[in-house]
Design a protein around this motif. Structure first.
Motif, PDB file in Angstrom:
ATOM      1  N   CYS A  98      -8.167  -2.277   8.474  1.00 30.88           N
ATOM      2  CA  CYS A  98      -8.435  -3.706   8.679  1.00 30.88           C
ATOM      3  C   CYS A  98      -7.163  -4.483   9.005  1.00 30.88           C
ATOM      4  CB  CYS A  98      -9.095  -4.295   7.436  1.00 30.88           C
ATOM      5  SG  CYS A  98      -7.980  -4.491   6.039  1.00 30.88           S
ATOM      6  N   CYS A 116      -7.543  -0.383  -0.331  1.00 37.23           N
ATOM      7  CA  CYS A 116      -7.199  -1.666   0.300  1.00 37.23           C
ATOM      8  C   CYS A 116      -7.934  -2.801  -0.406  1.00 37.23           C
ATOM      9  CB  CYS A 116      -7.568  -1.630   1.777  1.00 37.23           C
ATOM     10  SG  CYS A 116      -7.334  -3.224   2.598  1.00 37.23           S
ATOM     11  N   CYS A 130     -10.563  -4.366   2.491  1.00 40.16           N
ATOM     12  CA  CYS A 130     -11.705  -3.640   3.080  1.00 40.16           C
ATOM     13  C   CYS A 130     -12.147  -2.447   2.229  1.00 40.16           C
ATOM     14  CB  CYS A 130     -11.370  -3.175   4.489  1.00 40.16           C
ATOM     15  SG  CYS A 130     -10.232  -1.765   4.542  1.00 40.16           S
ATOM     16  N   HIS A 145      -4.730  -5.175   7.220  1.00 43.08           N
ATOM     17  CA  HIS A 145      -4.155  -5.918   6.098  1.00 43.08           C
ATOM     18  C   HIS A 145      -2.766  -5.356   5.787  1.00 43.08           C
ATOM     19  CE1 HIS A 145      -3.952  -8.214   2.443  1.00 43.08           C
ATOM     20  NE2 HIS A 145      -3.789  -7.139   1.706  1.00 43.08           N
ATOM     21  N   CYS A 184      -2.769  -1.217   5.872  1.00 38.42           N
ATOM     22  CA  CYS A 184      -4.106  -0.651   6.018  1.00 38.42           C
ATOM     23  C   CYS A 184      -4.395  -0.546   7.507  1.00 38.42           C
ATOM     24  CB  CYS A 184      -5.140  -1.532   5.335  1.00 38.42           C
ATOM     25  SG  CYS A 184      -6.828  -0.931   5.586  1.00 38.42           S
TER      26      CYS A 184
END
Ligand SMILES: [Zn+2]
Length: 162
Positions: free
Chosen positions: A49, A12, A15, A51, A46
């Motif tokens: 986090c 990612c 993170c 994302h 992800c």
């Protein structure tokens, strides 16, 4: 190879945890050919986090590699086969230097197939059934007898990070 590329584990960008690149959920159906799947819209997610990212197919241009004549025009086919994912260009989750090269796999089943293949070669046992073309296309350095023990150790170290 494309079979394994259906689920690509990447690092990612936000993170540094494990994220997934896969065909967008709204575009999973109706792909008669691998190339249709490869050029479908993809999404990065992800769970660590939250994302996410979107990838949309690019029109083919001269020098852009393989092309696919689809209902959406002539599309550039992302090229599989390197230590970065072919959509977002993110480093694969499973990648590790080995013998001056980079060992990589798209996901755990892919890594486990490589492991089974290299382990079988090391013991001179029959090779696992499965994606023979994928295995035949493995780079020579991975298949070379002198490298197998080190390649296997690197694969197992990667598997511990799954
Ligand atoms: Zn993340």
């Amino acid at each position: 190879m494309w079979h394994f590329a259906k689920e690509i584990w990447v690092r990612c960008p936000r993170c540094d945890g494990r994220a997934l690149v896969a065909v967008h959920p709204d575009h999973r159906d109706g792909h008669a050919y691998a190339v249709g799947w490869l050029t479908a819209p993809h999404r990065l997610t992800c769970t660590g986090c939250s994302h996410s990212g979107e990838w949309t197919p690019r029109p083919w241009r001269s020098g852009a590699g393989d092309s696919y004549f689809s209902g959406r025009g002539v599309l550039a086919v992302p090229a599989l086969g390197g230590p970065d994912d072919p959509y977002f260009g993110l480093p694969l989750w499973f990648r590790r230097p080995c013998r001056g090269r980079v060992l990589w796999a798209y996901n755990l089943p892919h890594l486990e197939l490589l492991e089974a293949y290299v382990a079988a070669s090391l013991r001179d046992r029959p090779r696992p059934a499965g994606s023979q073309t994928l295995l035949e296309r493995l780079p020579a350095w991975m298949k070379s007898a002198g490298n197998r023990a080190e390649v296997l150790a690197a694969i197992r170290a990667l598997r511990d990070t799954a």
